[in-house]
Write a protein that holds these residues in place. Structure first.
Motif, PDB file in Angstrom:
ATOM      1  N   ASN A  28       0.835  -1.123   0.163  1.00  0.00           N
ATOM      2  CA  ASN A  28       0.127   0.096  -0.060  1.00  0.00           C
ATOM      3  C   ASN A  28       0.755   1.169   0.001  1.00  0.00           C
ATOM      4  O   ASN A  28       1.593   1.628   0.611  1.00  0.00           O
ATOM      5  N   ALA A  29       0.452   2.060  -0.836  1.00  0.00           N
ATOM      6  CA  ALA A  29       1.179   3.432  -0.813  1.00  0.00           C
ATOM      7  C   ALA A  29       0.089   4.724  -0.689  1.00  0.00           C
ATOM      8  O   ALA A  29      -0.931   4.487  -1.283  1.00  0.00           O
ATOM      9  N   TYR A  30       0.546   5.098   0.508  1.00  0.00           N
ATOM     10  CA  TYR A  30      -0.798   6.352   0.996  1.00  0.00           C
ATOM     11  C   TYR A  30       0.047   7.784   0.896  1.00  0.00           C
ATOM     12  O   TYR A  30       1.223   7.895   1.363  1.00  0.00           O
ATOM     13  N   LEU A  31      -0.678   8.630   0.235  1.00  0.00           N
ATOM     14  CA  LEU A  31      -0.276   9.949   0.126  1.00  0.00           C
ATOM     15  C   LEU A  31      -1.231  10.895   0.697  1.00  0.00           C
ATOM     16  O   LEU A  31      -2.351  10.720   0.375  1.00  0.00           O
ATOM     17  N   SER A  32      -0.782  11.702   1.793  1.00  0.00           N
ATOM     18  CA  SER A  32      -1.737  12.364   2.598  1.00  0.00           C
ATOM     19  C   SER A  32      -2.063  13.747   1.523  1.00  0.00           C
ATOM     20  O   SER A  32      -1.442  13.871   0.417  1.00  0.00           O
ATOM     21  N   PRO A  33      -3.510  14.169   1.796  1.00  0.00           N
ATOM     22  CA  PRO A  33      -3.983  15.022   1.113  1.00  0.00           C
ATOM     23  C   PRO A  33      -3.266  16.632   0.931  1.00  0.00           C
ATOM     24  O   PRO A  33      -3.312  16.925  -0.124  1.00  0.00           O
ATOM     25  N   GLN A  34      -2.448  16.756   1.894  1.00  0.00           N
ATOM     26  CA  GLN A  34      -1.386  17.661   1.594  1.00  0.00           C
ATOM     27  C   GLN A  34      -0.384  17.788   0.541  1.00  0.00           C
ATOM     28  O   GLN A  34       0.119  18.845  -0.148  1.00  0.00           O
ATOM     29  N   TRP A  35      -0.142  16.611   0.006  1.00  0.00           N
ATOM     30  CA  TRP A  35       0.713  16.105  -1.119  1.00  0.00           C
ATOM     31  C   TRP A  35      -0.349  15.860  -2.322  1.00  0.00           C
ATOM     32  O   TRP A  35       0.225  15.011  -3.273  1.00  0.00           O
TER      33      TRP A  35
END
Length: 119
Positions: free
Chosen positions: A96-103
């Motif tokens: 899994n790869a998670y990118l936060s909303p700020q990015w």
């Protein structure tokens, strides 16, 4: 289009080792939290380990001391070294790869790789 591709699964005897690899074509890879999850037959998907953008790690209690997660930002890869494998580690392992909303946001999954621990 983000692609997450796992490799390295297979059949191993109890006590053996395997190394899973995952390539994630996320643009801002260095800001991505990467995780390994697993799902055994009849069970829910569970977190095995994850590693933050700063290198902090979290492990499930059942794998602490046996599994190690690591990342290579230059290669956009995450790894899971699994030692002292037990039959109960048998599952499909997902990256899994998670990118936060700020990015920009995003939650990406691979298709999984089967790990079987059996004599």
């Amino acid at each position: 289009q983000v692609r997450v591709v796992e490799s390295g699964g297979g059949l191993v005897q109890p006590g053996g080792s395997l190394r899973l690899s995952c390539a994630a074509s996320v643009n801002i890879f260095i800001a991505t939290t990467l995780g390994w999850y697993r799902q055994a037959p009849g069970s829910q998907r569970e977190l095995v380990a994850n590693i933050s953008s700063s290198g902090g790690t979290i492990y499930a209690e059942s794998v602490k001391g046996r599994f190690t997660i690591s990342r290579d930002n230059a290669k956009k890869m995450v790894y899971l070294q699994m030692n002292s494998l037990k039959p109960e580690d048998r599952a499909v392992y997902y990256c899994n790869a998670y990118l936060s909303p700020q990015w920009g946001g995003g939650n990406y999954w691979g298709q999984g790789t089967q790990v079987t621990v059996s004599s």
